[in-house]
Motif scaffolding. Structure first.
Motif, PDB file in Angstrom:
ATOM      1  N   UNK A   1     -26.599  32.196 -30.293  1.00 28.03           N
ATOM      2  CA  UNK A   1     -28.604  33.540 -29.736  1.00 28.03           C
ATOM      3  C   UNK A   1     -28.726  33.175 -28.921  1.00 28.03           C
ATOM      4  N   UNK A   2     -29.521  31.686 -28.652  1.00 32.24           N
ATOM      5  CA  UNK A   2     -29.335  31.341 -27.271  1.00 32.24           C
ATOM      6  C   UNK A   2     -29.198  31.248 -26.476  1.00 32.24           C
ATOM      7  N   UNK A   3     -27.579  32.153 -26.321  1.00 31.19           N
ATOM      8  CA  UNK A   3     -26.932  31.946 -25.209  1.00 31.19           C
ATOM      9  C   UNK A   3     -27.362  33.620 -24.688  1.00 31.19           C
ATOM     10  N   UNK A   4     -27.139  34.116 -25.621  1.00 34.21           N
ATOM     11  CA  UNK A   4     -27.556  35.884 -25.271  1.00 34.21           C
ATOM     12  C   UNK A   4     -28.559  35.747 -24.745  1.00 34.21           C
ATOM     13  N   UNK A   5     -29.655  35.196 -25.197  1.00 30.91           N
ATOM     14  CA  UNK A   5     -30.942  35.477 -25.094  1.00 30.91           C
ATOM     15  C   UNK A   5     -31.406  35.181 -23.313  1.00 30.91           C
ATOM     16  N   UNK A   6     -30.993  34.054 -23.427  1.00 30.08           N
ATOM     17  CA  UNK A   6     -30.833  33.613 -21.548  1.00 30.08           C
ATOM     18  C   UNK A   6     -29.615  34.418 -21.114  1.00 30.08           C
ATOM     19  N   UNK A   7     -28.503  34.937 -21.223  1.00 28.33           N
ATOM     20  CA  UNK A   7     -28.175  36.045 -20.454  1.00 28.33           C
ATOM     21  C   UNK A   7     -29.093  37.454 -19.993  1.00 28.33           C
ATOM     22  N   UNK A   8     -29.599  37.249 -20.936  1.00 27.96           N
ATOM     23  CA  UNK A   8     -30.745  38.447 -20.870  1.00 27.96           C
ATOM     24  C   UNK A   8     -31.718  38.643 -20.271  1.00 27.96           C
ATOM     25  N   UNK A   9     -32.724  37.190 -20.207  1.00 23.13           N
ATOM     26  CA  UNK A   9     -33.704  36.808 -19.297  1.00 23.13           C
ATOM     27  C   UNK A   9     -32.728  36.881 -17.857  1.00 23.13           C
ATOM     28  N   UNK A  10     -32.300  35.756 -17.914  1.00 22.16           N
ATOM     29  CA  UNK A  10     -31.048  35.528 -16.241  1.00 22.16           C
ATOM     30  C   UNK A  10     -30.748  36.982 -15.262  1.00 22.16           C
ATOM     31  N   UNK A  11     -30.241  38.093 -16.742  1.00 20.85           N
ATOM     32  CA  UNK A  11     -30.006  39.477 -16.196  1.00 20.85           C
ATOM     33  C   UNK A  11     -31.344  40.190 -15.550  1.00 20.85           C
TER      34      UNK A  11
END
Length: 566
Positions: free
Chosen positions: A308-318
């Motif tokens: 979940x944390x990895x996905x959230x960070x990917x969203x913010x990075x995008x």
């Protein structure tokens, strides 16, 4: 008003500083002495082109500088408001400068700061009106000819013209805004879809500037949970012990030490102090052991949470990569999207409002345009009659100035045509002799004739705000009583505005409130011209020269004194 003119290395003039006064200023000198250099220096200050080889031989550059008093309302014109910021607050003077290199390159200055030549043209046109054989022949411009006719009608006509100009400008501004809206009509839905998508993406993510750092720290804990657990367990074993190993733990040993010191309490202060420190360490070790147990109880290897944390960070990075590189720029982009969506969604309402405003502006322009045209038609015969009499008095007997009104070409839809100057163009056509056809002023008038036409008009039209009028070749083909009439007219104009006249006529020069003489010498090097203000006996001598006599001629001197006395 032109207060000072400074010239360096311009053609014949090595260095000159001229302080003009109010009223009529005369500039005289022998033919070829360099009077045209002064005319050209003023032309340069008005943004005119530098003539080839105007830099004095041997010099690297020529420089011209003019100091002007600032007329009231000069910077009310929107075109000049930015230039006003270059002047010290409360300043009542403005300095224009022009530098010309020997290579032909030029540079311009306003208020001591570098500026484009267009700034000089904008300011110069409002500070000086130049009439002669130079680039700024004001009467040959279409807009200026309409201004002559309206100026003849007085303040009410000028106010009517200004009101029409404002209405015409409003029609143009509204039309341009409507065209921009309609050009975007086809792309509006596409733009709205894109904006709504980007805004929805950001709103759904609801990014927080502080969130990314917290998530990155949590990801590191989850990725290294086994190593963290192992370290914490070993530390807990050393401090608090575990099962059989508890006897050798720090907590047990400190408790034993505290117990060993207890019986000796109260005997020696130094030992009592050490016993207190041992007790404090025992308490701290016990607390630290409890916190390590709590940390271990809360530390779990949670692959699902890590994902979940990895996905959230990917969203913010995008989002960061798409919209500026930071979460702050992402949030700013969202606000811009919101504003643009609101603007596009309101475009239909805005378009309807503009349609209504345009109809009102068109009606207002039509009403003002008709009234302006009616007044112009009424003014034409009176102006033609008055100007014919004025030209006759200025040695242009039989000359006539026709004022021709030509309707503006119809609009594309077949309606009435409108221009910035009105529903018609105004052209002044001059017939210099009886029986000769009239032709456009720019073609029919020589420099001297153009100067005299302006001189005639200057007493008939409302002042246009220009404080200084410069006349070159005003005396071409004039002599006798006509010369005196020209001088009297120049002097009368000088009662309300500064006049600078470059003249060969003693009748004109004798009426000046300030007189400048240009003399050329060619001894021991390149020819040079000197400019000096003359008065008293030197002025008498200069008038004698203009009469074709020398200063020792008693009759000429008497005539010169009579001219000056008159």
């Amino acid at each position: 008003m032109l207060l000072e003119l400074r010239i360096e290395n311009l053609l014949l003039i090595d260095r000159a500083e001229i302080r003009f006064g109010e009223g009529l200023n005369a500039i005289t000198g022998e033919t070829g002495a360099g009077k045209t250099v002064l005319a050209h220096s003023l032309d340069l200050l008005m943004g005119g082109r530098a003539r080839p080889q105007i830099v004095r031989p041997g010099a690297d550059e020529a420089y011209v500088e003019g100091v002007f008093s600032v007329p009231e309302g000069l910077f009310d014109d929107p075109e000049l408001r930015e230039l006003a910021e270059r002047l010290p607050e409360g300043s009542d003077e403005i300095v224009l400068g022009r530098r010309v290199g020997a290579s032909g390159r030029t540079s311009a200055f306003v208020g001591g700061r570098s500026a484009p030549a267009s700034d000089l043209r904008a300011l110069g046109a409002r500070l000086i009106a130049f009439y002669g054989q130079h680039e700024h022949r004001k009467l040959t411009l279409a807009a200026a000819q309409a201004a002559v006719l309206d100026g003849f009608g007085g303040p009410d006509q000028i106010a009517l013209r200004d009101a029409y100009h404002a209405a015409h400008a409003e029609v143009g501004a509204i039309t341009r805004e409507l065209e921009a809206i309609r050009e975007r009509d086809g792309a509006r839905e596409r733009d709205l879809d894109l904006l709504r998508y980007e805004l929805g993406e950001i709103d759904a993510a609801a990014p927080d500037p502080d969130e990314e750092a917290e998530l990155a720290a949590e990801r590191e804990r989850l990725r290294h949970s086994e190593g963290l657990r192992e370290g914490a367990e070993r530390a807990l074993g050393a401090i608090a012990g575990d099962g059989e190993d508890s006897e050798g733990s720090v907590t047990t040993l400190l408790a034993a030490g505290e117990g060993a010191l207890a019986p000796a309490g109260g005997v020696d202060d130094r030992l009592d102090a050490l016993a207190e420190r041992v007790g404090a360490l025992a308490i701290e070790a016990s607390d630290l052991g409890g916190e390590l147990r709590s940390y271990l109880e809360g530390l779990e290897a949670d692959p699902e949470r890590l994902q979940q944390v990895e996905e959230r960070l990917d969203t913010l990075d995008r989002l960061r990569r798409k919209h500026g590189g930071t979460i702050e720029s992402v949030l700013e982009h969202a606000e811009r999207c919101r504003a643009e969506v609101e603007r596009l969604e309101g475009a239909e309402v805005r378009s309807a409002e503009l349609d209504e405003r345009l109809a009102e502006a068109i009606a207002s322009r039509a009403r003002l345009g008709r009234k302006l045209s009616e007044e112009r038609v009424r003014l034409v015969p009176e102006l033609q009659e008055r100007i014919a009499a004025e030209l006759s008095a200025l040695a242009m007997e039989g000359a006539a100035l026709d004022v021709v009104l030509e309707p503006v070409a119809p609009a594309v839809d077949g309606g009435e045509g409108y221009a910035a100057s009105g529903r018609e163009t105004v052209e002044l056509q001059l017939a210099t002799n009886p029986g000769m056809p009239a032709g456009p002023l720019r073609d029919a008038a020589s420099g001297g004739e153009l100067s005299r036409v302006m001189l005639a008009l200057s007493g008939l039209v409302e002042a246009d705000g220009v404080a200084t009028l410069v006349f070159d070749e005003i005396d071409a083909g004039v002599g006798g009583n006509t010369a005196r009439a020209v001088g009297e007219r120049l002097r009368r104009i000088g009662e309300s505005r500064q006049v600078i006249a470059i003249t060969h006529l003693p009748q004109v020069a004798s009426l000046a409130s300030r007189h400048f003489r240009i003399e050329k010498s060619a001894t021991g090097g390149p020819a040079r011209a000197d400019v000096e203000c003359v008065e008293g006996e030197e002025l008498v001598a200069e008038i004698c020269r203009m009469l074709g006599a020398d200063r020792e001629d008693e009759a000429a001197s008497r005539h010169a004194r009579e001219l000056l006395a008159a």
